[in-house]
Design a protein around this motif. Sequence first.
Motif, mmCIF file in Angstrom:
data_model
loop_
_atom_site.group_PDB
_atom_site.id
_atom_site.type_symbol
_atom_site.label_atom_id
_atom_site.label_comp_id
_atom_site.label_asym_id
_atom_site.label_seq_id
_atom_site.Cartn_x
_atom_site.Cartn_y
_atom_site.Cartn_z
ATOM 1 N N GLU A 6 18.634 5.282 11.716
ATOM 2 C CA GLU A 6 17.463 5.879 12.339
ATOM 3 C C GLU A 6 17.848 6.506 13.668
ATOM 4 O O GLU A 6 18.774 6.051 14.339
ATOM 5 C CB GLU A 6 16.403 4.812 12.577
ATOM 6 C CG GLU A 6 15.956 4.105 11.322
ATOM 7 C CD GLU A 6 15.106 2.896 11.635
ATOM 8 O OE1 GLU A 6 14.777 2.154 10.707
ATOM 9 O OE2 GLU A 6 14.776 2.698 12.817
ATOM 10 N N SER A 7 17.088 7.506 14.061
ATOM 11 C CA SER A 7 17.278 8.128 15.365
ATOM 12 C C SER A 7 15.975 8.760 15.823
ATOM 13 O O SER A 7 15.067 8.979 15.003
ATOM 14 C CB SER A 7 18.380 9.191 15.311
ATOM 15 O OG SER A 7 18.050 10.199 14.375
ATOM 16 N N LEU A 20 11.037 10.993 14.555
ATOM 17 C CA LEU A 20 11.993 9.990 14.084
ATOM 18 C C LEU A 20 12.653 10.497 12.801
ATOM 19 O O LEU A 20 11.988 11.079 11.944
ATOM 20 C CB LEU A 20 11.291 8.662 13.805
ATOM 21 C CG LEU A 20 10.473 8.056 14.943
ATOM 22 C CD1 LEU A 20 9.896 6.712 14.498
ATOM 23 C CD2 LEU A 20 11.310 7.892 16.191
ATOM 24 N N THR A 115 14.011 1.534 15.692
ATOM 25 C CA THR A 115 14.168 2.366 16.885
ATOM 26 C C THR A 115 12.926 2.191 17.759
ATOM 27 O O THR A 115 11.799 2.208 17.262
ATOM 28 C CB THR A 115 14.406 3.846 16.519
ATOM 29 O OG1 THR A 115 14.664 4.596 17.699
ATOM 30 C CG2 THR A 115 13.223 4.458 15.787
#
Length: 121
Positions: A6-7, A20, A115
């Motif tokens: 994830e980022s 996201l 995140t």
Amino acid sequence: QVQLVESGGGLVQPGGSLRLDCAASGSIFSIYTMGWYRQAPGKQRELVADITRDGTTDYADFVKGRFTISRDNAKNTVYLQMNSLKPEDTAVYYCKTNIHASGKLLSLPYWGQGTQVTVSS
């Protein structure tokens, strides 16, 4: 071996936007429903939105009209565009996907590492 990365989390002011991303990689035969969940401190994890392989979406009432989920099947990636963010959206956001890994008989749920999204002035 299947991984979800994830980022896109971070700190944003109320009314702001974030996106996201969650990318799946590894020995994947097929990916089915992809979704986003969130968990705020002291609360249970809850569904935010999910999307089927053919693009059918479902949203929690508290994000309808503000968040948009989408996916790119060629990139094995799901996105969550979050607009008009509120302080109550502050939480750790987790990606969850149902993946049929190569060599396996059944699809299984896989979770990302989470995140942090913080909405604060």
